[in-house]
Scaffold this motif. Structure first.
Motif, PDB file in Angstrom:
ATOM      1  N   LEU A   3       0.839  -1.195   0.000  1.00 20.45           N
ATOM      2  CA  LEU A   3       0.000   0.000   0.000  1.00 20.45           C
ATOM      3  C   LEU A   3       0.876   1.247   0.000  1.00 20.45           C
ATOM      4  O   LEU A   3       1.859   1.337   0.729  1.00 20.45           O
ATOM      5  CB  LEU A   3      -0.882  -0.019   1.243  1.00 20.45           C
ATOM      6  CG  LEU A   3      -1.993   1.017   1.322  1.00 20.45           C
ATOM      7  CD1 LEU A   3      -3.069   0.722   0.298  1.00 20.45           C
ATOM      8  CD2 LEU A   3      -2.588   1.012   2.727  1.00 20.45           C
ATOM      9  N   LYS A 187     -15.359   0.080  -0.601  1.00 22.26           N
ATOM     10  CA  LYS A 187     -13.903   0.157  -0.469  1.00 22.26           C
ATOM     11  C   LYS A 187     -13.274  -0.431  -1.718  1.00 22.26           C
ATOM     12  O   LYS A 187     -13.665  -1.516  -2.164  1.00 22.26           O
ATOM     13  CB  LYS A 187     -13.433  -0.607   0.764  1.00 22.26           C
ATOM     14  CG  LYS A 187     -11.934  -0.494   1.013  1.00 22.26           C
ATOM     15  CD  LYS A 187     -11.513  -1.287   2.244  1.00 22.26           C
ATOM     16  CE  LYS A 187     -11.607  -2.780   2.002  1.00 22.26           C
ATOM     17  NZ  LYS A 187     -11.069  -3.562   3.147  1.00 22.26           N
ATOM     18  N   LYS A 188     -12.321   0.300  -2.311  1.00 20.73           N
ATOM     19  CA  LYS A 188     -11.767  -0.122  -3.594  1.00 20.73           C
ATOM     20  C   LYS A 188     -10.261   0.088  -3.608  1.00 20.73           C
ATOM     21  O   LYS A 188      -9.754   1.086  -3.106  1.00 20.73           O
ATOM     22  CB  LYS A 188     -12.408   0.701  -4.713  1.00 20.73           C
ATOM     23  CG  LYS A 188     -12.319   0.049  -6.079  1.00 20.73           C
ATOM     24  CD  LYS A 188     -13.259  -1.135  -6.179  1.00 20.73           C
ATOM     25  CE  LYS A 188     -13.251  -1.737  -7.569  1.00 20.73           C
ATOM     26  NZ  LYS A 188     -14.065  -2.969  -7.622  1.00 20.73           N
ATOM     27  N   THR A 189      -9.553  -0.868  -4.201  1.00 26.48           N
ATOM     28  CA  THR A 189      -8.103  -0.784  -4.338  1.00 26.48           C
ATOM     29  C   THR A 189      -7.739  -0.646  -5.813  1.00 26.48           C
ATOM     30  O   THR A 189      -8.289  -1.343  -6.665  1.00 26.48           O
ATOM     31  CB  THR A 189      -7.438  -2.036  -3.740  1.00 26.48           C
ATOM     32  OG1 THR A 189      -7.705  -2.082  -2.335  1.00 26.48           O
ATOM     33  CG2 THR A 189      -5.930  -2.011  -3.946  1.00 26.48           C
ATOM     34  N   VAL A 224      -6.370  -4.879   4.629  1.00 29.02           N
ATOM     35  CA  VAL A 224      -6.139  -4.723   3.204  1.00 29.02           C
ATOM     36  C   VAL A 224      -4.927  -5.566   2.834  1.00 29.02           C
ATOM     37  O   VAL A 224      -3.847  -5.375   3.370  1.00 29.02           O
ATOM     38  CB  VAL A 224      -5.893  -3.243   2.832  1.00 29.02           C
ATOM     39  CG1 VAL A 224      -5.636  -3.127   1.341  1.00 29.02           C
ATOM     40  CG2 VAL A 224      -7.092  -2.391   3.229  1.00 29.02           C
ATOM     41  N   GLU A 248      -0.156   0.116  -4.872  1.00 32.85           N
ATOM     42  CA  GLU A 248      -1.617   0.235  -4.887  1.00 32.85           C
ATOM     43  C   GLU A 248      -2.069   1.306  -3.904  1.00 32.85           C
ATOM     44  O   GLU A 248      -1.361   1.650  -2.964  1.00 32.85           O
ATOM     45  CB  GLU A 248      -2.279  -1.108  -4.536  1.00 32.85           C
ATOM     46  CG  GLU A 248      -1.950  -1.619  -3.152  1.00 32.85           C
ATOM     47  CD  GLU A 248      -2.558  -2.979  -2.872  1.00 32.85           C
ATOM     48  OE1 GLU A 248      -2.881  -3.696  -3.846  1.00 32.85           O
ATOM     49  OE2 GLU A 248      -2.703  -3.330  -1.697  1.00 32.85           O
ATOM     50  N   THR A 250      -5.778   2.435  -1.744  1.00 35.85           N
ATOM     51  CA  THR A 250      -7.116   1.974  -1.351  1.00 35.85           C
ATOM     52  C   THR A 250      -7.923   3.155  -0.837  1.00 35.85           C
ATOM     53  O   THR A 250      -7.414   3.974  -0.069  1.00 35.85           O
ATOM     54  CB  THR A 250      -7.019   0.883  -0.267  1.00 35.85           C
ATOM     55  OG1 THR A 250      -6.403  -0.287  -0.815  1.00 35.85           O
ATOM     56  CG2 THR A 250      -8.402   0.510   0.260  1.00 35.85           C
TER      57      THR A 250
END
Length: 303
Positions: A3, A187-189, A224, A248, A250
């Motif tokens: 992340l 929730k989106k990555t 995550v 990535e 999130t």
């Protein structure tokens, strides 16, 4: 997967440009290494024609590329090459200033007198600073939009994402430029190439961007990719989020959903000599550009 930490969250600052256009600047004219290869990002959004109608009369550019994305209203443009045209809602224009161009951009409101668009400046590497100027205009209907099962929508303006490639290409900064909407509560990555600098700019709704680096200011804790991460307080309208390295990001959408631009690009890592709309590598090149402007040789003949 790793992340990306949130390095900074800040509000875009109200400023005046052109002949008196009120706009909000998310970054620009400070440390060009922060978001290299990007130099400046402006959000020109107004409800009153008197705040934008005087526009951006004739002015020079050299050494950069600009990407203009219009959401509502129109922008009429013309340049020293004889190009003219109008960008409408959803349209994109990419301009490579290269060795030098004079142009003007005149915003016109929609039927309600509203205007909204964005302009991003991308730097050119030294090897391309003096290339021939060129344009690419793209209509909104030609920009692919991906709709995921959870209602997430992504317009791919530049670059490749989720198997779709945007219609604007050939930009030296090789950016990925996405217009993203995540529905309420989702929730989106989103994957981003590890070697790119990246930022998000929120312009509608609100949400929380996960941050693996900051335990303080925690709004929610989520699992995550198997790691415990923190999700900071909701970021709302006109908020810039600058990310560190990773592959990535999130986001947790707030109660009204969130819409933001997600932009990344490969750093150029070269010296920057910058004066207004002209960006070169050395002070000598900058001074030469100023002499060219003064003696009428700024516009170079086509080869």
């Amino acid at each position: 997967m790793s992340l990306r930490p949130t390095l900074e969250t800040r509000q875009a600052a109200l400023t005046m440009e052109g002949a008196g256009v009120r706009l909000h600047r998310a970054f620009g004219f400070h440390d060009p290494s922060e978001l290299d290869p990007f130099l400046l990002f402006d959000d020109f959004r107004n409800e009153r024609p008197e705040d934008f109608i005087k526009g951006f009369p004739w002015h020079p550019h050299r050494g950069i590329e600009t990407i203009t994305y219009v959401l509502s209203g129109t922008v009429e443009h013309g340049d020293s090459l004889g190009n003219t045209g109008t960008l409408g809602a959803g349209d994109v224009q990419w301009m490579t200033a290269g060795s030098g161009i004079l142009h003007q951009e005149m915003p016109k409101g929609n039927a309600q007198g509203q205007m909204h668009g964005f302009q991003l400046w991308g730097n050119l590497p030294s090897s391309q600073k003096m290339t021939a100027p060129r344009y690419q205009d793209v209509q909104g209907k030609d920009i692919p939009e991906i709709i995921d099962d959870d209602g997430t929508r992504v317009k791919v303006i530049v670059g490749t994402f989720w198997g779709q490639t945007g219609p604007v290409d050939g930009i030296a900064a090789d950016p990925q430029y996405l217009d993203v909407f995540v529905p309420a509560g989702v929730k989106k990555t989103f994957p981003i190439d590890t070697y790119r600098r990246a930022f998000a700019y929120v312009f509608d709704g609100a949400g929380a961007f996960a941050d693996a680096s900051a335990p303080q200011g925690v709004l929610l804790e989520k699992e995550v990719a198997g790691e415990e991460v923190n999700i900071r307080d909701l970021s709302g309208d006109r908020t810039l989020i600058r990310f560190g390295s990773g592959d990535e990001v999130t986001v947790q959408a707030g109660p009204e959903g969130i819409r933001f631009l997600l932009i990344s690009g490969a750093p150029i890592d070269e010296p920057v000599a910058w004066h207004g709309p002209i960006v070169m590598n050395t002070q000598a090149e900058l001074q030469q550009a100023m002499r060219d402007l003064q003696n009428g040789t700024f516009i170079k003949p086509a080869h």
